[in-house]
Design a protein around this motif. Structure first.
Motif, PDB file in Angstrom:
ATOM      1  N   VAL A 108       0.827  -0.925  -0.054  1.00 11.20           N
ATOM      2  CA  VAL A 108      -0.322  -0.132   0.078  1.00 11.20           C
ATOM      3  C   VAL A 108       0.732   1.147  -0.025  1.00 11.20           C
ATOM      4  CG1 VAL A 108      -1.862  -1.262   0.998  1.00 11.20           C
ATOM      5  CG2 VAL A 108      -0.110   0.021   2.320  1.00 11.20           C
ATOM      6  N   ARG A 109       0.500   2.433  -0.249  1.00 14.16           N
ATOM      7  CA  ARG A 109       1.303   3.660  -0.447  1.00 14.16           C
ATOM      8  C   ARG A 109       0.750   4.442   0.898  1.00 14.16           C
ATOM      9  NH1 ARG A 109       4.689   6.387  -3.056  1.00 14.16           N
ATOM     10  NH2 ARG A 109       4.679   8.234  -3.797  1.00 14.16           N
ATOM     11  N   ALA A 110       1.550   5.212   1.807  1.00  9.98           N
ATOM     12  CA  ALA A 110       0.282   6.322   2.731  1.00  9.98           C
ATOM     13  C   ALA A 110      -0.149   7.400   2.271  1.00  9.98           C
ATOM     14  CB  ALA A 110       1.476   6.957   3.572  1.00  9.98           C
ATOM     15  N   ASN A 111      -0.894   7.232   2.648  1.00  6.00           N
ATOM     16  CA  ASN A 111      -2.471   8.718   2.074  1.00  6.00           C
ATOM     17  C   ASN A 111      -1.606   9.622   3.310  1.00  6.00           C
ATOM     18  OD1 ASN A 111      -3.621   7.657   4.553  1.00  6.00           O
ATOM     19  ND2 ASN A 111      -5.375   6.841   3.284  1.00  6.00           N
ATOM     20  N   LEU A 112      -1.869   9.416   3.897  1.00  3.55           N
ATOM     21  CA  LEU A 112      -1.057  11.200   5.561  1.00  3.55           C
ATOM     22  C   LEU A 112      -0.226  11.328   5.703  1.00  3.55           C
ATOM     23  CD1 LEU A 112      -3.061  13.002   6.660  1.00  3.55           C
ATOM     24  CD2 LEU A 112      -3.571  11.778   8.108  1.00  3.55           C
ATOM     25  N   ALA A 113       0.235  12.342   4.985  1.00  3.09           N
ATOM     26  CA  ALA A 113       1.840  13.162   6.100  1.00  3.09           C
ATOM     27  C   ALA A 113       0.689  13.734   7.208  1.00  3.09           C
ATOM     28  CB  ALA A 113       2.452  13.502   4.777  1.00  3.09           C
ATOM     29  N   ILE A 170      -3.189  -6.948  12.624  1.00  2.75           N
ATOM     30  CA  ILE A 170      -2.464  -6.426  11.453  1.00  2.75           C
ATOM     31  C   ILE A 170      -1.389  -5.783  11.308  1.00  2.75           C
ATOM     32  CG2 ILE A 170      -3.300  -5.173   9.244  1.00  2.75           C
ATOM     33  CD1 ILE A 170      -6.717  -6.122   9.989  1.00  2.75           C
ATOM     34  N   GLU A 171      -0.725  -5.813  10.461  1.00  3.75           N
ATOM     35  CA  GLU A 171       1.226  -5.571  10.584  1.00  3.75           C
ATOM     36  C   GLU A 171       1.300  -4.179   9.580  1.00  3.75           C
ATOM     37  OE1 GLU A 171       3.996  -7.694  13.329  1.00  3.75           O
ATOM     38  OE2 GLU A 171       2.854  -9.061  11.390  1.00  3.75           O
ATOM     39  N   ILE A 172       1.142  -3.180   9.720  1.00  3.31           N
ATOM     40  CA  ILE A 172       1.880  -2.153   9.190  1.00  3.31           C
ATOM     41  C   ILE A 172       3.354  -2.123   8.908  1.00  3.31           C
ATOM     42  CG2 ILE A 172       1.666   0.145   8.084  1.00  3.31           C
ATOM     43  CD1 ILE A 172      -0.831   0.325   9.208  1.00  3.31           C
ATOM     44  N   LEU A 173       3.516  -2.657   7.850  1.00  8.10           N
ATOM     45  CA  LEU A 173       5.293  -2.664   7.755  1.00  8.10           C
ATOM     46  C   LEU A 173       5.605  -1.828   7.014  1.00  8.10           C
ATOM     47  CD1 LEU A 173       5.602  -6.800   8.253  1.00  8.10           C
ATOM     48  CD2 LEU A 173       5.936  -5.137  10.315  1.00  8.10           C
ATOM     49  N   PRO A 174       7.016  -1.280   6.765  1.00 11.05           N
ATOM     50  CA  PRO A 174       7.999  -1.171   5.199  1.00 11.05           C
ATOM     51  C   PRO A 174       8.122  -1.436   4.381  1.00 11.05           C
ATOM     52  CG  PRO A 174       9.601  -1.236   7.479  1.00 11.05           C
ATOM     53  CD  PRO A 174       7.912  -1.704   8.066  1.00 11.05           C
ATOM     54  N   ARG A 175       8.210  -1.035   3.695  1.00  8.28           N
ATOM     55  CA  ARG A 175       7.940  -2.429   2.394  1.00  8.28           C
ATOM     56  C   ARG A 175       9.560  -3.010   2.021  1.00  8.28           C
ATOM     57  NH1 ARG A 175       7.561  -0.256  -3.689  1.00  8.28           N
ATOM     58  NH2 ARG A 175       9.721   0.998  -3.019  1.00  8.28           N
ATOM     59  N   ASP A 176      10.254  -1.824   2.182  1.00  6.35           N
ATOM     60  CA  ASP A 176      11.382  -1.892   2.424  1.00  6.35           C
ATOM     61  C   ASP A 176      12.240  -2.528   3.649  1.00  6.35           C
ATOM     62  OD1 ASP A 176      11.605  -1.841  -0.771  1.00  6.35           O
ATOM     63  OD2 ASP A 176      11.222   0.004  -0.620  1.00  6.35           O
ATOM     64  N   PRO A 177      12.147  -3.599   4.133  1.00  6.63           N
ATOM     65  CA  PRO A 177      13.185  -2.807   6.103  1.00  6.63           C
ATOM     66  C   PRO A 177      14.318  -2.879   5.718  1.00  6.63           C
ATOM     67  CG  PRO A 177      12.603  -5.200   4.490  1.00  6.63           C
ATOM     68  CD  PRO A 177      12.926  -4.425   3.992  1.00  6.63           C
ATOM     69  N   VAL A 178      15.007  -1.918   5.722  1.00  3.72           N
ATOM     70  CA  VAL A 178      15.749  -0.896   5.698  1.00  3.72           C
ATOM     71  C   VAL A 178      16.738  -1.113   7.376  1.00  3.72           C
ATOM     72  CG1 VAL A 178      17.213   1.400   5.593  1.00  3.72           C
ATOM     73  CG2 VAL A 178      15.996   0.612   3.793  1.00  3.72           C
ATOM     74  N   PRO A 179      17.787  -1.810   7.732  1.00  5.37           N
ATOM     75  CA  PRO A 179      17.653  -1.836   9.324  1.00  5.37           C
ATOM     76  C   PRO A 179      17.256  -0.210   9.874  1.00  5.37           C
ATOM     77  CG  PRO A 179      19.776  -2.878   8.188  1.00  5.37           C
ATOM     78  CD  PRO A 179      18.385  -1.934   6.794  1.00  5.37           C
ATOM     79  N   GLY A 180      17.110  -0.347  11.299  1.00  7.58           N
ATOM     80  CA  GLY A 180      16.935   1.804  11.629  1.00  7.58           C
ATOM     81  C   GLY A 180      15.561   1.577  11.229  1.00  7.58           C
ATOM     82  N   ALA A 181      14.973   2.105  10.265  1.00  9.94           N
ATOM     83  CA  ALA A 181      14.312   2.392   9.492  1.00  9.94           C
ATOM     84  C   ALA A 181      12.968   2.074  10.434  1.00  9.94           C
ATOM     85  CB  ALA A 181      14.234   2.856   7.720  1.00  9.94           C
ATOM     86  N   ARG A 182      12.077   3.250  10.137  1.00 15.43           N
ATOM     87  CA  ARG A 182      10.580   3.260  11.150  1.00 15.43           C
ATOM     88  C   ARG A 182       9.794   3.040  10.124  1.00 15.43           C
ATOM     89  NH1 ARG A 182       8.592   7.592  13.330  1.00 15.43           N
ATOM     90  NH2 ARG A 182      10.065   8.756  12.612  1.00 15.43           N
ATOM     91  N   GLU A 183       8.717   1.909  10.376  1.00 14.88           N
ATOM     92  CA  GLU A 183       7.864   2.218   9.132  1.00 14.88           C
ATOM     93  C   GLU A 183       6.755   3.523   8.903  1.00 14.88           C
ATOM     94  OE1 GLU A 183       3.232   2.939   8.416  1.00 14.88           O
ATOM     95  OE2 GLU A 183       4.274   2.526  10.931  1.00 14.88           O
ATOM     96  N   GLN A 184       6.955   4.430   9.325  1.00 11.90           N
ATOM     97  CA  GLN A 184       6.019   5.799   9.587  1.00 11.90           C
ATOM     98  C   GLN A 184       7.122   6.762   8.747  1.00 11.90           C
ATOM     99  OE1 GLN A 184       4.826   7.444  12.691  1.00 11.90           O
ATOM    100  NE2 GLN A 184       3.419   6.366  13.630  1.00 11.90           N
ATOM    101  N   GLN A 185       8.629   6.115   8.406  1.00  7.79           N
ATOM    102  CA  GLN A 185       9.314   7.214   7.421  1.00  7.79           C
ATOM    103  C   GLN A 185       9.130   6.856   6.040  1.00  7.79           C
ATOM    104  OE1 GLN A 185      13.423   5.884   9.334  1.00  7.79           O
ATOM    105  NE2 GLN A 185      13.249   8.221  10.416  1.00  7.79           N
ATOM    106  N   GLN A 186       8.189   5.435   5.756  1.00  8.06           N
ATOM    107  CA  GLN A 186       8.479   4.864   4.129  1.00  8.06           C
ATOM    108  C   GLN A 186       7.166   5.494   3.854  1.00  8.06           C
ATOM    109  OE1 GLN A 186      10.164   1.449   3.520  1.00  8.06           O
ATOM    110  NE2 GLN A 186      11.992   1.564   4.935  1.00  8.06           N
ATOM    111  N   ILE A 187       6.770   5.938   2.371  1.00  9.94           N
ATOM    112  CA  ILE A 187       5.078   5.938   2.253  1.00  9.94           C
ATOM    113  C   ILE A 187       4.890   4.750   1.607  1.00  9.94           C
ATOM    114  CG2 ILE A 187       4.084   6.963   0.181  1.00  9.94           C
ATOM    115  CD1 ILE A 187       6.275   9.603   0.145  1.00  9.94           C
TER     116      ILE A 187
END
Length: 237
Positions: free
Chosen positions: A45-50, A204-221
């Motif tokens: 999915v793609r974020a719909n709110l910033a 139901i989990e929302i995860l970062p599409r790209d699991p970059v070490p140290g990155a938070r899910e909310q940092q990725q669109i």
């Protein structure tokens, strides 16, 4: 009691107890069999709110001058946001003034007495515009705006609020995956699956599409929504 009657009673009791144990033994051996399986379903999915808090600070010994610089910075930030199409996205402004001379701790060894911090909170469904603006904040720094750049809450947070819209399809896919796993297990064991005995949807989990070490899910669109369903299926011979 006559010895023969006593012996007959003991024999009858023994037969009755033997029948009870045999019956319960058969019941135990005929207890229903089951298999527990998990079904996984994911959807990108793609974020719909910033949501983006822009915090900036000025300091000095003359409070009026510090406040004037903060007002200048606020005008610069608002102009910057307007340039990126976010003029109407500012939903809140807050101001914090710290007088170091009034604090009860410290040794009064400071260069600047007053610290004034302001925060403009941006909230917009246009995540692309927010991302573009966030990449260009060097323009503000070049204008002398001291943006706060430390801490996890300084950049934009990209949120996905459409869970309820995709939840039924995700659950359906997870259940299908679980049933396929149960059917394979039954086939391999020479059985067939029966009805569902128990079911657990799981989180139901929302995860970062790209699991970059140290990155938070909310940092990725771009994100991945995942659900795991756990089901118990009855097995039939």
């Amino acid at each position: 009691m006559h010895p023969r009657l006593l012996a007959a009673s003991v024999l009858a009791l023994g037969l009755a107890l033997g029948g009870w144990f045999i019956g319960h033994g058969f019941a135990s051996r005929s207890a229903p069999r089951s298999v527990t399986v998990k079904g996984l379903a994911e959807q990108n999915v793609r974020a719909n709110l910033a949501v983006w808090p822009l915090r900036y600070t000025e300091a000095g010994n003359d409070l009026a001058q510090v406040q004037a610089r903060i007002q200048r910075d606020t005008a610069s930030v608002r102009a910057f946001l307007a340039l990126h199409g976010l003029a109407q996205a500012v939903v809140q402004r807050s101001l914090q003034v710290t007088d170091r001379a009034a604090q009860q701790w410290g040794n009064a060894q400071y260069k600047e007495r007053y610290i004034v911090s302001a925060t403009l909170l941006v909230r917009s469904p246009d995540v692309n515009a927010v991302a573009s603006a966030a990449q260009a904040t060097g323009q503000l720094v070049g204008q002398g705006v001291a943006l706060e750049s430390q801490g996890p809450a300084t950049g934009p947070s990209y949120l996905f609020t459409g869970i309820n819209a995709i939840k039924p399809a995700l659950l359906s896919a997870a259940i299908k995956a679980a049933r396929a796993a149960a059917a394979q297990f039954a086939h391999d064991s020479g059985s067939r699956i029966g009805p569902i005995m128990r079911a657990n949807q799981g989180l139901i989990e929302i995860l970062p599409r790209d699991p970059v070490p140290g990155a938070r899910e909310q940092q990725q669109i771009d994100k991945t929504v995942r659900v795991v369903a756990t089901l118990d299926y009855a097995l039939r011979d």
